[in-house]
Motif scaffolding. Structure first.
Motif: not given
Length: 577
Positions: A208, A228-231, A263, A265, A267, A270-271, A274, A303
């Motif tokens: 990734e 993007l949000l996923s990046q 989004s 799924r 985010h 997950s954020w 992280y 989520e």
């Protein structure tokens, strides 16, 4: 030979011939010169153009075109500046007394025009701002950025090659870069390139991160990227690994601002995980607060099942969860346990954090009878069930004599059901004062569910805080009270419509939820807690601009509020967060 008679006739005609000759000369001298650029006012048809080998547009020699007439401003400035303008760039003339011939003047004008056409777009469109001292600021920063970005694609001028391998595979991406730009933005690259003889760096990244390495390099060259949000997470990992500090801070700020973005799924969970790993307390709290204030939506999203054990425990310990009722939390936790299969200790800890005293006796009976999770773990929470039944069986004044109620079990959360409050949609909130009325239950227990409290709410978009209210001043015409409209703020006052003697043993905390909209989704962005008026909070809608269209505080030009009344025991006032 001419006779004397003929000579006398010629003498008579000579003045007429001279006059005709002078007129002809005058007409010839007044004709307009050729060779200058055409005026759009005087050219009747388009003149074909020819391009030379270096891209300069040239007018054909046989085309006769005319110059534009002078404007009034040019006529006024022509007197003193005429010789200087004509002599500009002409090396064959010098000094104030040198006067250029018409041919030289025309050539100078042509040369200046061609020079403008040859100059790049940024030079022809630059803006030069002059201040009072005639100092100019010429900004070509965009041109510099474009040149730096061009370097990224010019492998001939590079002096450092980066080979980025994906994990343990043989897949490699090659980037031709420049020593100076790498060390300018990253002290990690600076350490790696201490040896100036190094021309190639071999780097290994996860799949990734390797996919976004080109984005990182592009940022190093031009300072601007689109993501993007996923990046954001893998890109932040790269920025952190190579110590690109500005990009790190920019991504964290972007994440804090995009928690409500839609989004597939989700985010936010997950954020949060992280932010916990990298130790960013601010992002961690922002994610936690968003999940808590929009708990009802999160429970029904994809989520919800990705929440970790620790995050679930942390959420259930909070009193500011926004849900329909406590029963919604229980069924959500039950589904989470079935999906994630946590160990027994985590399962029992989570079940103990449910506030069963806020669930009606009828619903508690259904949980005992129908829930497989509760049947399996009932022994760990049976004392909480028994306490809840006792709580609902008597009045607050009686219950408080025998039990310690100074704990979270007896503090309501932010429940959206009608028995705890009411939604209030205010159209055009900047227009004038508004009022509404609604009813809630008298106490948290179901001892006497028929007892209701009627509440009156007043909203004012221009309420003047007590601390800013001026005193009356007196003039010859009587008392005058002056105030500055800019000091006014939106306020809400909520008061009961019945005698407070009926509230023995119970006090009330008011909570206002403010909903906003993003990506076609509404979410809770602000929560204010108070006892009588939002003036107690001091920051109620402090930054709201109801006149702005569109306003981030308005949904379809309306202010979406939800008033929640929390009946709590008086001894718990100091324990409320």
């Amino acid at each position: 030979m001419f006779s004397s008679k003929s000579l006398s006739k010629m003498g008579c005609l000579l003045p007429f011939a001279t006059l005709i000759l002078l007129i002809a000369i005058a007409k010839r001298g007044s004709s307009k010169p050729s060779g200058v650029f055409p005026s759009h006012l005087e050219t009747n048809s388009a003149i074909p153009e020819q391009n030379n080998s270096i891209g300069i547009t040239v007018t054909p020699e046989d085309a006769t075109v005319w110059a534009s007439p002078l404007t009034e401003e040019e006529k006024n400035a022509k007197g003193t500046k005429e010789m200087r303008d004509y002599d500009d760039g002409d090396e064959s003339h010098s000094g104030p007394s040198s006067i250029s011939s018409p041919e030289v003047t025309l050539w100078n004008k042509l040369r200046r025009k061609v020079t403008v056409r040859q100059s790049p777009y940024w030079a022809r469109t630059q803006t030069i701002d002059l201040n009072e001292n005639s100092m100019a600021t010429i900004n070509h920063s965009l041109m510099l950025i474009n040149h730096l970005q061009d370097l990224l694609f010019n492998s001939n001028s590079s002096d450092i090659m980066l080979k980025v391998y994906t994990g343990n595979s043989d897949e490699v991406k090659v980037f031709h870069t420049h020593h100076l730009l790498l060390i300018l933005q990253s002290d990690v690259f600076e350490d790696l390139l201490l040896n100036h003889s190094v021309t190639t760096l071999v780097l290994r990244e996860t799949a990734e991160c390797a996919a976004l390495f080109e984005t990182l390099i592009r940022y190093l060259y031009c300072g601007k990227i689109t993501i993007l949000l996923s990046q954001v997470v893998p890109l932040h990992k790269l920025a952190s690994k190579y110590h690109v500090t500005a990009l790190q801070h920019g991504i964290i700020e972007y994440m804090s601002q995009q928690l409500a973005s839609a989004s597939p799924r989700g985010h936010v969970v997950s954020w949060y995980h992280y932010s916990l790993r990298i130790g960013d307390k601010n992002l961690q709290e922002s994610c936690m607060r968003f999940l808590a204030w929009n708990m009802s939506t999160v429970i029904h999203s994809k989520e919800w099942q990705t929440i970790s054990d620790d995050l679930m425990i942390s959420l259930l310990q909070r009193s500011d969860l926004v849900v329909e009722n406590e029963l919604e939390i229980y069924y959500g936790v039950e589904e989470w346990i079935k999906k994630n299969q946590p160990d027994i200790l985590v399962t029992e800890t989570v079940l103990k954090l449910i506030r069963y005293t806020m669930i009606s006796p009828q619903s508690l009976f259904q949980i005992q009878k129908q829930s497989s999770i509760m049947n399996e773990h009932y022994n760990s929470v049976h004392n909480l069930f028994f306490l809840a039944f006792q709580f609902h069986s008597t009045s607050p004044l009686v219950f408080i004599k025998y039990f310690n109620v100074n704990c979270s079990l007896f503090i309501p959360r932010n429940y959206l059901s009608s028995s705890w409050g009411s939604q209030w949609v205010i159209n055009n909130p900047a227009r004038d004062d508004r009022s509404t009325s609604f009813q809630t239950q008298l106490a948290p227990s179901n001892y006497d569910p028929s007892k209701k409290v009627t509440w009156n709410a007043l909203f004012s978009p221009r309420w003047l805080p007590v601390s800013l209210r001026p005193s009356y001043s007196y003039s010859g015409n009587g008392a005058v009270q002056a105030f500055n409209p800019e000091e006014t703020r939106p306020r809400i006052i909520i008061t009961p419509a019945m005698n407070s003697a009926n509230f023995a043993g119970v006090t009330f905390q008011k909570t206002i939820l403010v909903r906003v909209k993003k990506d076609s989704r509404s979410y809770v962005k602000h929560i204010y807690d108070f006892h009588q008026s939002t003036e107690e909070t001091g920051d109620f809608l402090l930054q709201a601009d109801f006149q702005k269209h569109p306003s981030e505080y308005l949904i379809d030009n309306s202010l979406y509020l939800h008033i929640i009344i929390k009946p709590i025991y008086q001894s718990l006032i100091k324990a409320i967060k």
